[in-house]
Design a protein around this motif. Sequence first.
Motif, PDB file in Angstrom:
ATOM      1  N   PRO A  23      14.076 -12.747  47.537  1.00 44.39           N
ATOM      2  CA  PRO A  23      14.269 -11.301  47.469  1.00 44.39           C
ATOM      3  C   PRO A  23      13.370 -10.590  48.488  1.00 44.39           C
ATOM      4  CG  PRO A  23      13.867 -12.219  45.282  1.00 44.39           C
ATOM      5  CD  PRO A  23      13.584 -13.300  46.280  1.00 44.39           C
ATOM      6  N   SER A  25      11.615  -8.010  48.118  1.00 43.16           N
ATOM      7  CA  SER A  25      10.332  -7.654  47.502  1.00 43.16           C
ATOM      8  C   SER A  25       9.342  -8.823  47.529  1.00 43.16           C
ATOM      9  CB  SER A  25      10.543  -7.179  46.065  1.00 43.16           C
ATOM     10  OG  SER A  25      11.147  -8.212  45.301  1.00 43.16           O
ATOM     11  N   GLU A  26       9.842 -10.046  47.363  1.00 47.86           N
ATOM     12  CA  GLU A  26       8.974 -11.222  47.383  1.00 47.86           C
ATOM     13  C   GLU A  26       8.449 -11.474  48.793  1.00 47.86           C
ATOM     14  OE1 GLU A  26       7.040 -14.741  45.819  1.00 47.86           O
ATOM     15  OE2 GLU A  26       7.605 -12.777  45.067  1.00 47.86           O
ATOM     16  N   LYS A  60      22.298 -12.737  53.884  1.00 46.39           N
ATOM     17  CA  LYS A  60      21.849 -11.821  52.832  1.00 46.39           C
ATOM     18  C   LYS A  60      22.838 -11.921  51.678  1.00 46.39           C
ATOM     19  CE  LYS A  60      21.033  -6.929  51.887  1.00 46.39           C
ATOM     20  NZ  LYS A  60      21.076  -5.565  52.438  1.00 46.39           N
ATOM     21  N   ASN A  62      23.168 -11.242  47.040  1.00 42.89           N
ATOM     22  CA  ASN A  62      22.604 -10.497  45.905  1.00 42.89           C
ATOM     23  C   ASN A  62      21.259 -11.074  45.477  1.00 42.89           C
ATOM     24  OD1 ASN A  62      24.855  -8.895  45.873  1.00 42.89           O
ATOM     25  ND2 ASN A  62      25.856 -10.002  44.216  1.00 42.89           N
ATOM     26  N   ALA A  63      21.057 -12.373  45.712  1.00 42.04           N
ATOM     27  CA  ALA A  63      19.817 -13.038  45.298  1.00 42.04           C
ATOM     28  C   ALA A  63      18.689 -12.862  46.305  1.00 42.04           C
ATOM     29  CB  ALA A  63      20.078 -14.523  45.082  1.00 42.04           C
ATOM     30  N   GLY A  64      19.012 -12.412  47.505  1.00 42.78           N
ATOM     31  CA  GLY A  64      17.991 -12.240  48.535  1.00 42.78           C
ATOM     32  C   GLY A  64      18.459 -12.786  49.867  1.00 42.78           C
ATOM     33  N   TYR A  65      17.507 -13.210  50.677  1.00 42.82           N
ATOM     34  CA  TYR A  65      17.790 -13.713  52.021  1.00 42.82           C
ATOM     35  C   TYR A  65      17.531 -15.214  52.055  1.00 42.82           C
ATOM     36  CZ  TYR A  65      17.811  -8.838  53.502  1.00 42.82           C
ATOM     37  OH  TYR A  65      18.120  -7.510  53.649  1.00 42.82           O
ATOM     38  N   ASN A 150      22.886 -19.011  41.469  1.00 41.54           N
ATOM     39  CA  ASN A 150      22.676 -18.917  42.916  1.00 41.54           C
ATOM     40  C   ASN A 150      23.063 -20.232  43.603  1.00 41.54           C
ATOM     41  OD1 ASN A 150      21.742 -16.297  42.797  1.00 41.54           O
ATOM     42  ND2 ASN A 150      19.610 -16.909  42.588  1.00 41.54           N
TER      43      ASN A 150
END
Length: 171
Positions: A23, A25-26, A60, A62-65, A150
Amino acid sequence: MLARISAKATIEALLFASGDPLPLSEIARVTGLLPDDVEVILEELILEYNKEEHGIQVVKSNAGYAMCTKPAFFEYIRDLNRGPEKRLSQAALETLAIIAYRQPVTRTEIEAIRGVKAERVINSLLERGLIAEAGRKDAPGRPVLYVTTNEFMRLFGLASLEDLPKDVRGA
């Protein structure tokens, strides 16, 4: 604060080492960068890796990159796999499709659609990490609800469930 070139290389290394989608944010937390700055760098990486000379890409979802190989190289990567190939059975594919399109869904609902018991197939999909339990339905007996994971998204090259073929969605 990381220098721009160092920040980009650091984010690239994080994506490569993770194996799972990260994500935004992480990534921001680990690097100490602002989320907006991380997003700009990620978009640069996506553009760079989309060039034809690269065999990998930054995706990219929904779970992040995540960093992954381009679909065009599937056959080469498949040939690298020296172990026995673990293909999904027809029953597993059917069950997985029902879960993907109808999630969250219970075992009873899956069995009603398929017309056969699904407990063994569901257990197999759970073991492979392609589906997960997502709570319980507010109904008599409080049956378990199943959703895709995922890993399912990664395995089938999907960024989101919206990427599923539309012509069978209502089936």
